[in-house]
Scaffold this motif. Structure first.
Motif, PDB file in Angstrom:
ATOM      1  N   ARG B  76       0.828  -1.204   0.000  1.00 33.61           N
ATOM      2  CA  ARG B  76       0.000   0.000   0.000  1.00 33.61           C
ATOM      3  C   ARG B  76       0.860   1.250   0.000  1.00 33.61           C
ATOM      4  NH1 ARG B  76      -5.013   1.321   1.865  1.00 33.61           N
ATOM      5  NH2 ARG B  76      -4.380   2.781   3.464  1.00 33.61           N
ATOM      6  N   HIS B  77       1.929   1.171   0.793  1.00 33.39           N
ATOM      7  CA  HIS B  77       2.818   2.313   0.926  1.00 33.39           C
ATOM      8  C   HIS B  77       3.547   2.581  -0.396  1.00 33.39           C
ATOM      9  CE1 HIS B  77       4.812   4.868   3.998  1.00 33.39           C
ATOM     10  NE2 HIS B  77       5.607   5.051   2.970  1.00 33.39           N
ATOM     11  N   ARG B  80       1.568   4.339  -3.025  1.00 36.70           N
ATOM     12  CA  ARG B  80       1.342   5.777  -2.902  1.00 36.70           C
ATOM     13  C   ARG B  80       2.423   6.570  -3.632  1.00 36.70           C
ATOM     14  NH1 ARG B  80       0.315   5.683   3.495  1.00 36.70           N
ATOM     15  NH2 ARG B  80      -1.422   4.247   3.385  1.00 36.70           N
ATOM     16  N   SER B  81       3.584   5.923  -3.875  1.00 36.02           N
ATOM     17  CA  SER B  81       4.692   6.634  -4.511  1.00 36.02           C
ATOM     18  C   SER B  81       4.961   6.175  -5.938  1.00 36.02           C
ATOM     19  CB  SER B  81       5.972   6.438  -3.695  1.00 36.02           C
ATOM     20  OG  SER B  81       5.749   6.742  -2.352  1.00 36.02           O
ATOM     21  N   ARG B 105      -7.031   5.942  -6.308  1.00 36.58           N
ATOM     22  CA  ARG B 105      -6.936   6.546  -4.969  1.00 36.58           C
ATOM     23  C   ARG B 105      -6.839   5.489  -3.879  1.00 36.58           C
ATOM     24  NH1 ARG B 105      -4.492  10.482  -4.675  1.00 36.58           N
ATOM     25  NH2 ARG B 105      -5.288  11.089  -2.646  1.00 36.58           N
ATOM     26  N   PRO B 107      -4.727   3.278  -2.690  1.00 37.01           N
ATOM     27  CA  PRO B 107      -3.644   3.208  -1.691  1.00 37.01           C
ATOM     28  C   PRO B 107      -3.722   4.307  -0.637  1.00 37.01           C
ATOM     29  CG  PRO B 107      -2.767   3.213  -3.934  1.00 37.01           C
ATOM     30  CD  PRO B 107      -4.224   3.408  -4.055  1.00 37.01           C
ATOM     31  N   HIS B 108      -4.480   5.357  -0.917  1.00 36.98           N
ATOM     32  CA  HIS B 108      -4.554   6.468   0.030  1.00 36.98           C
ATOM     33  C   HIS B 108      -5.781   6.370   0.931  1.00 36.98           C
ATOM     34  CE1 HIS B 108      -1.421   8.680  -2.205  1.00 36.98           C
ATOM     35  NE2 HIS B 108      -1.975   8.123  -3.262  1.00 36.98           N
ATOM     36  N   ASP B 119     -10.485  13.597  -2.687  1.00 36.09           N
ATOM     37  CA  ASP B 119     -10.063  12.509  -3.569  1.00 36.09           C
ATOM     38  C   ASP B 119     -10.744  12.631  -4.929  1.00 36.09           C
ATOM     39  OD1 ASP B 119      -8.349  10.970  -1.842  1.00 36.09           O
ATOM     40  OD2 ASP B 119     -10.129  10.423  -0.705  1.00 36.09           O
ATOM     41  N   GLN B 159      -3.016   8.091  -8.458  1.00 34.64           N
ATOM     42  CA  GLN B 159      -2.223   7.616  -7.314  1.00 34.64           C
ATOM     43  C   GLN B 159      -1.312   8.726  -6.784  1.00 34.64           C
ATOM     44  OE1 GLN B 159      -1.430   3.669  -9.626  1.00 34.64           O
ATOM     45  NE2 GLN B 159      -0.527   3.338  -7.615  1.00 34.64           N
ATOM     46  N   THR B 160      -1.256   9.858  -7.490  1.00 33.95           N
ATOM     47  CA  THR B 160      -0.332  10.964  -7.205  1.00 33.95           C
ATOM     48  C   THR B 160       1.075  10.449  -6.900  1.00 33.95           C
ATOM     49  OG1 THR B 160      -1.108  11.012  -4.916  1.00 33.95           O
ATOM     50  CG2 THR B 160      -2.015  12.664  -6.404  1.00 33.95           C
TER      51      THR B 160
END
Lengths: 355, 264
Positions: B76-77, B80-81, B105, B107-108, B119, B159-160
């Protein structure tokens, strides 16, 4: 523009909840009507009073009601209908999850051979005339079916597990192989059974005739707990239904979630089959119907399928016991009536949009 | 002047059975770069991308993300990246375009996956960027390959991410869509500082958009560096075994590559 998108999305979320609510109301009303229908007709409000009084242990609510009615409702019809409700909910839930996980619209709760395992266990118990000692006598066939289902499930997993990972194609293949072997074994038992073949065949067709409270309790926990687990992982399942790689890229621990969901749904299926025999159609078609209604988002698809399956199967069972003088096996009825209905809907939809 | 190293790979090796798909790959990916991973079919481009973004586990060697080993992060972490746009984006179920982009979205979000208005705002702007707003409510199964690819890009952007991986993401598109998509990604790269790592087939496109090049050959890094050093006739002849002529456009500073068919 942006706020419009948010409004549209929020409205859609509300509509989906409304569909679930409407189905739940229909199911409750349906259960009262189904319980009242039969040779002895009992009006719904009387049933509501009987159920209410036995839930609250309040005798005064029963004033002026027939004792026979009470016995028919509480001892015969209600457990039967509740069994059908639970089995319908369980099979439809498992079907929705299997279709998403295996990324295959043809998948159903029986794809992995769980049902054939159950059938083999039941056939063994019937063939040898086994009767468990103690208070379990009534549950001999269901418990044998459950054991058979779990053994088949173990065999399928053992076969499909390669180097510690479960591949979807391996699972389907292993399910087909184990099913085929067990089917042959069932046929062997049938051919050896002579006069007794009838009861094996009847069990295999699936039925809710003379199901009692012990059947309800046998499948209550697996179905309800299983449904909760499936709802908990529903959002992960959405991503998984796009493929394992997509799921990983979106942060889902695919191996863990796949295993949890497969085991959960296999256990739901095993519990359902063990009390009802093999009821086809519900697990395959209800998720499809519901997907047409609410879309493929599993967060709403799973609960809606559960309620829809419960409604369909309890309704079908009511028709099965009332339509003709002799009872029709409910699995036959669901497919005979539901199949053409589905064909009609499918065709109409295919005309209106490509899907 | 040197930018920080975001991703570092240390002697990465990955074997499918006995066949090594990656061998001792050691690379530094620096913040804000637009990296092109080039090489012939079967040279390990896709495998390299998949190992770097954490989808595949290496048989040996390590991947570091901001100085810490990637395998110690939760999926998940990482999501996000890192975002990935794969080559094949087929989807079996009729999710709407909006639903697919909203998955970006995930993962956030919390367990139930309910999107806040914020979101949804991000989802909206990603869809606008990728030009998929017009069919937000259409089933993704009814779209053409190029439209679907843009939807998947919108999902990846939602996912930004800090790093965007493209695994031959433009291979199925026609030339104008290819350029549109890469222009869009280049804008993200220059304006928002998103690091891009793209496996590309088309050398001309690579020359137009990439700043750094990583050439793969038989699972190994044959050559890497900034365009001025490694995007030249000699390297391409060595890796692809084709004769080309490369000009640098005097105005745009972009590379242009001409195939010389008869001299191979």
């Amino acid at each position: 523009m942006q706020s419009k998108l948010i409004l549209v999305q929020r409205k859609k979320e509300k509509q989906r909840l409304l569909v679930l609510l409407v189905l739940a109301v229909l199911l409750t009303a349906g259960c009262l009507i189904f319980t009242g229908s039969g040779v002895i007709k009992i009006p719904p409000w009387e049933i509501a009073r009987i159920i209410f009084s036995s839930l609250t242990a309040d005798g005064t609510a029963l004033a002026g009601l027939d004792d026979i009615h009470r016995a028919v409702i509480l001892e015969i019809r209600l457990p039967r209908i509740l069994t059908a409700v639970l089995v319908g909910a369980g099979l439809a839930t498992a079907g929705a999850v299997f279709q998403g996980l295996l990324m295959n619209p043809l998948a159903d709760p029986y794809t992995l051979g769980v049902s054939t395992g159950a059938a083999f266990g039941a056939a063994l118990a019937i063939f040898f005339g086994i009767f468990l000692p103690g208070g379990l006598g009534m549950l001999t066939v269901p418990l044998f079916a459950l054991a058979g289902a779990l053994l088949a499930l173990g065999a399928v997993y053992g076969l499909a597990l390669v180097n510690g990972t479960l591949a979807v194609t391996n699972l389907i293949l292993a399910g087909v192989i184990v099913s085929a072997i067990l089917s042959a074994a069932i046929s062997f038992l049938k051919s050896m059974a002579g006069e007794g073949v009838g009861s094996i065949v009847f069990w295999l067709m699936g039925s809710f005739a003379s199901r009692g409270w012990h059947h309800v309790f046998l499948c209550l926990l697996p179905v309800l707990a299983g449904l909760l687990i499936c709802c908990y992982y529903a959002d992960d399942l959405n991503v998984l239904s796009l493929g394992s790689n997509a799921a990983r890229q979106l942060g889902v621990d695919d191996g863990k979630v796949i295993t949890i969901l497969l085991v959960t749904c296999s256990l739901i299926t095993a519990a359902c089959v063990s009390v009802s025999g093999i009821v086809g159609f519900v697990g395959l078609i209800v998720p499809h119907l519901m997907r047409m209604l609410v879309g493929p988002d599993h967060r709403i698809l799973i609960p809606v399928s559960a309620v829809g399956g419960a409604l369909l199967l309890s309704g079908a069972d009511t028709i099965a016991r009332n339509l003709l003088a002799t009872e029709i096996p409910v699995g036959v009825l669901t497919t005979l009536l539901g199949g053409p209905f589905f064909c009609y809907i499918f065709k109409m939809r295919a005309k209106s949009q490509m899907f | 002047m040197e930018k920080t190293v975001l991703i570092k790979t240390d002697n990465l090796t990955l074997c499918y059975g006995k066949h090594p798909a990656l061998q001792t790959v050691s690379l530094d990916i620096r913040e804000g770069g637009f990296y092109g991973v080039l090489g012939p079919n079967g040279s390990g481009k896709t495998t390299l991308i998949n190992v770097m973004c954490g989808v595949l586990k290496p048989s040996a060697g390590r991947v570091f993300w901001q100085g810490r080993e990637l395998r110690f992060y939760r999926r998940r972490h990482i999501a996000r990246s890192f975002a990935v746009v794969p080559q094949d984006c087929s989807i079996n179920f009729p999710f709407t375009v909006l639903e697919v982009v909203m998955m970006g979205r995930k993962p956030h979000l919390g367990r139930l996956g309910r999107l806040t208005d914020e979101d949804l705002g991000i989802v909206y702007s990603c869809m606008e960027h990728c030009g998929v707003l017009d069919y937000a409510e259409k089933a993704v199964t009814s779209l053409s390959g190029g439209e679907r690819q843009r939807v998947i890009l919108a999902r990846a952007l939602a996912q930004t991410p800090q790093v965007l991986f493209l695994d031959e993401a433009t291979s199925n598109l026609d030339i104008s869509h290819k350029i549109d998509l890469l222009k869009l990604i280049k804008r993200l790269n220059t304006r928002q500082g998103v690091t891009v790592i793209a496996a590309l087939h088309d050398l001309n496109l690579a020359g137009m958009f990439c700043d750094y090049f990583i050439y793969m050959e038989k699972g190994q890094v044959a050559c890497e560096g900034p365009g001025d050093l490694v995007f030249n006739e000699k390297v391409i002849k060595q890796i692809f075994n084709v004769q080309v002529e490369i000009d640098k456009h005097p105005v745009t500073g972009k590379y242009h590559l001409t195939l010389l068919p008869d001299s191979g």
